[in-house]
Motif scaffolding. Structure first.
Motif, PDB file in Angstrom:
ATOM      1  N   GLU A   1       0.801  -1.232   0.087  1.00  0.00           N
ATOM      2  CA  GLU A   1      -0.228  -0.010   0.020  1.00  0.00           C
ATOM      3  C   GLU A   1       0.881   1.309   0.085  1.00  0.00           C
ATOM      4  O   GLU A   1       1.777   1.394   0.769  1.00  0.00           O
ATOM      5  N   ARG A   2       0.666   2.241  -1.164  1.00  0.00           N
ATOM      6  CA  ARG A   2       1.494   3.215  -1.010  1.00  0.00           C
ATOM      7  C   ARG A   2       0.960   4.369  -0.105  1.00  0.00           C
ATOM      8  O   ARG A   2       0.158   4.258   0.299  1.00  0.00           O
ATOM      9  N   ALA A   3       2.013   5.323   0.254  1.00  0.00           N
ATOM     10  CA  ALA A   3       1.728   6.165   1.325  1.00  0.00           C
ATOM     11  C   ALA A   3       1.093   7.466   0.775  1.00  0.00           C
ATOM     12  O   ALA A   3       0.530   8.331   1.309  1.00  0.00           O
ATOM     13  N   GLY A   4       1.067   7.652  -0.480  1.00  0.00           N
ATOM     14  CA  GLY A   4       0.306   8.943  -1.176  1.00  0.00           C
ATOM     15  C   GLY A   4       0.071   8.864  -2.490  1.00  0.00           C
ATOM     16  O   GLY A   4       0.541   7.826  -2.933  1.00  0.00           O
ATOM     17  N   PRO A   5      -0.332   9.591  -3.182  1.00  0.00           N
ATOM     18  CA  PRO A   5      -0.562   9.998  -4.668  1.00  0.00           C
ATOM     19  C   PRO A   5       0.586   9.521  -5.204  1.00  0.00           C
ATOM     20  O   PRO A   5       1.895   9.826  -4.965  1.00  0.00           O
ATOM     21  N   GLN A   6       0.517   8.720  -6.440  1.00  0.00           N
ATOM     22  CA  GLN A   6       1.730   8.329  -7.261  1.00  0.00           C
ATOM     23  C   GLN A   6       1.370   8.883  -8.626  1.00  0.00           C
ATOM     24  O   GLN A   6      -0.046   9.147  -9.103  1.00  0.00           O
ATOM     25  N   VAL A   7       2.595   9.500  -9.600  1.00  0.00           N
ATOM     26  CA  VAL A   7       2.264   9.823 -10.669  1.00  0.00           C
ATOM     27  C   VAL A   7       3.497   9.097 -11.423  1.00  0.00           C
ATOM     28  O   VAL A   7       4.616   8.873 -11.033  1.00  0.00           O
ATOM     29  N   GLY A   8       3.316   9.091 -12.897  1.00  0.00           N
ATOM     30  CA  GLY A   8       4.250   8.739 -13.676  1.00  0.00           C
ATOM     31  C   GLY A   8       5.374   9.959 -13.958  1.00  0.00           C
ATOM     32  O   GLY A   8       5.020  11.141 -13.656  1.00  0.00           O
ATOM     33  N   PRO A   9       6.364   9.933 -14.936  1.00  0.00           N
ATOM     34  CA  PRO A   9       7.434  10.929 -15.305  1.00  0.00           C
ATOM     35  C   PRO A   9       6.642  12.091 -15.786  1.00  0.00           C
ATOM     36  O   PRO A   9       7.000  13.213 -15.543  1.00  0.00           O
ATOM     37  N   GLU A  10       5.862  11.957 -16.860  1.00  0.00           N
ATOM     38  CA  GLU A  10       5.156  13.047 -17.394  1.00  0.00           C
ATOM     39  C   GLU A  10       4.383  13.982 -16.596  1.00  0.00           C
ATOM     40  O   GLU A  10       4.339  15.060 -16.664  1.00  0.00           O
ATOM     41  N   ALA A  11       3.462  13.354 -15.629  1.00  0.00           N
ATOM     42  CA  ALA A  11       2.840  14.034 -14.698  1.00  0.00           C
ATOM     43  C   ALA A  11       3.704  14.729 -13.722  1.00  0.00           C
ATOM     44  O   ALA A  11       3.323  15.833 -13.206  1.00  0.00           O
ATOM     45  N   ALA A  12       4.631  13.997 -13.192  1.00  0.00           N
ATOM     46  CA  ALA A  12       5.670  14.819 -12.209  1.00  0.00           C
ATOM     47  C   ALA A  12       6.183  15.864 -12.866  1.00  0.00           C
ATOM     48  O   ALA A  12       6.389  17.091 -12.587  1.00  0.00           O
ATOM     49  N   TYR A  13       6.521  15.924 -14.481  1.00  0.00           N
ATOM     50  CA  TYR A  13       7.103  16.944 -14.995  1.00  0.00           C
ATOM     51  C   TYR A  13       6.169  18.122 -14.970  1.00  0.00           C
ATOM     52  O   TYR A  13       6.573  19.356 -14.732  1.00  0.00           O
ATOM     53  N   ARG A  14       4.890  17.907 -15.331  1.00  0.00           N
ATOM     54  CA  ARG A  14       3.901  19.058 -15.293  1.00  0.00           C
ATOM     55  C   ARG A  14       3.806  19.358 -14.017  1.00  0.00           C
ATOM     56  O   ARG A  14       3.692  20.793 -13.678  1.00  0.00           O
ATOM     57  N   LEU A  15       3.814  18.680 -13.019  1.00  0.00           N
ATOM     58  CA  LEU A  15       3.643  19.406 -11.397  1.00  0.00           C
ATOM     59  C   LEU A  15       4.909  20.186 -11.016  1.00  0.00           C
ATOM     60  O   LEU A  15       4.821  21.368 -10.496  1.00  0.00           O
ATOM     61  N   VAL A  16       5.932  19.746 -11.774  1.00  0.00           N
ATOM     62  CA  VAL A  16       7.284  20.764 -11.144  1.00  0.00           C
ATOM     63  C   VAL A  16       7.400  21.775 -12.217  1.00  0.00           C
ATOM     64  O   VAL A  16       7.585  23.128 -11.673  1.00  0.00           O
ATOM     65  N   SER A  17       6.786  21.752 -13.661  1.00  0.00           N
ATOM     66  CA  SER A  17       7.339  22.924 -14.582  1.00  0.00           C
ATOM     67  C   SER A  17       5.859  23.976 -14.249  1.00  0.00           C
ATOM     68  O   SER A  17       6.116  25.158 -14.679  1.00  0.00           O
ATOM     69  N   ARG A  18       4.912  23.388 -14.158  1.00  0.00           N
ATOM     70  CA  ARG A  18       3.635  24.413 -13.975  1.00  0.00           C
ATOM     71  C   ARG A  18       3.159  24.387 -12.639  1.00  0.00           C
ATOM     72  O   ARG A  18       2.280  25.646 -12.463  1.00  0.00           O
ATOM     73  N   ASP A  19       3.287  23.712 -11.759  1.00  0.00           N
ATOM     74  CA  ASP A  19       2.440  23.909 -10.401  1.00  0.00           C
ATOM     75  C   ASP A  19       3.221  23.966  -9.121  1.00  0.00           C
ATOM     76  O   ASP A  19       2.597  23.825  -8.182  1.00  0.00           O
ATOM     77  N   GLY A  20       4.348  24.468  -9.516  1.00  0.00           N
ATOM     78  CA  GLY A  20       5.164  24.931  -8.162  1.00  0.00           C
ATOM     79  C   GLY A  20       5.545  23.945  -7.454  1.00  0.00           C
ATOM     80  O   GLY A  20       6.236  24.122  -6.361  1.00  0.00           O
ATOM     81  N   TYR A  21       5.823  22.534  -7.800  1.00  0.00           N
ATOM     82  CA  TYR A  21       6.388  21.461  -7.027  1.00  0.00           C
ATOM     83  C   TYR A  21       7.933  21.458  -7.122  1.00  0.00           C
ATOM     84  O   TYR A  21       8.351  21.836  -8.241  1.00  0.00           O
ATOM     85  N   ALA A  22       8.523  21.088  -6.133  1.00  0.00           N
ATOM     86  CA  ALA A  22      10.159  20.774  -6.094  1.00  0.00           C
ATOM     87  C   ALA A  22      10.271  19.198  -5.973  1.00  0.00           C
ATOM     88  O   ALA A  22       9.443  18.577  -5.702  1.00  0.00           O
ATOM     89  N   TYR A  23      11.184  18.962  -6.890  1.00  0.00           N
ATOM     90  CA  TYR A  23      11.394  17.375  -7.164  1.00  0.00           C
ATOM     91  C   TYR A  23      12.577  17.280  -6.209  1.00  0.00           C
ATOM     92  O   TYR A  23      13.642  17.669  -6.406  1.00  0.00           O
ATOM     93  N   VAL A  24      12.261  16.270  -5.359  1.00  0.00           N
ATOM     94  CA  VAL A  24      13.111  15.921  -4.262  1.00  0.00           C
ATOM     95  C   VAL A  24      13.644  14.436  -4.786  1.00  0.00           C
ATOM     96  O   VAL A  24      12.934  13.595  -4.788  1.00  0.00           O
ATOM     97  N   ASP A  25      15.050  14.585  -5.107  1.00  0.00           N
ATOM     98  CA  ASP A  25      15.622  12.988  -5.555  1.00  0.00           C
ATOM     99  C   ASP A  25      16.135  12.458  -4.055  1.00  0.00           C
ATOM    100  O   ASP A  25      17.045  13.157  -3.556  1.00  0.00           O
TER     101      ASP A  25
END
Length: 143
Positions: free
Chosen positions: A15-39
């Motif tokens: 069971e995952r702890a939170g929402p999951q997205v694929g790479p394209e959706a992650a890119y949209r969150l970072v580039s358009r919605d103000g998310y930081a990518y934590v590696d």
């Protein structure tokens, strides 16, 4: 197939702890919605290549308290974070640690940098690098 919230029956936590997205959706969150990518990969992996603009916070199950303290020193609990690793094994653990410590806007990039792998090591879903999203390499960014 929808790029968000797809079940992952072979995930590291079941069971995952939170929402999951694929790479394209992650890119949209970072580039358009103000998310930081934590590696959450180690420094060597990060230096070899990473999503453009990513910040490095290596995660180890044996050093969760240090990981949480480092994240808390750079982000507020309501910060928008996309968390990724190499193939989706470390990121769900990091997401769980973050949400359990009070972070409320945490999303997992389920494929990570390289791609999600099956139980025999086969590529199940390509990651950030394999789908051709913007990348960079070199010394880690860290404020």
């Amino acid at each position: 197939m929808d790029d968000t919230q797809r079940p992952d029956p072979q995930g590291a936590l079941g069971e995952r702890a939170g929402p999951q997205v694929g790479p394209e959706a992650a890119y949209r969150l970072v580039s358009r919605d103000g998310y930081a990518y934590v590696d959450v990969r180690d420094a060597e992996e990060f230096e070899e290549g990473r999503p453009a603009g990513a910040v490095s916070f290596p995660f180890s199950a044996s050093a969760i308290a240090e990981f949480i303290a480092a994240i808390h020193s750079h982000f507020q609990v309501d910060s928008k974070l996309v968390v990724g690793c190499n193939s989706g094994k470390r990121s769900p653990l990091a997401v769980r640690a973050l949400t359990e410590s009070g972070f409320v806007n945490v999303v997992e990039c389920r494929t990570g940098w390289d791609g999600a792998r099956g139980i025999f090591g086969e590529l199940r879903e390509p990651g950030w690098r394999r789908v051709g999203l913007p990348t960079e390499n070199g010394s880690p960014k860290r404020s």
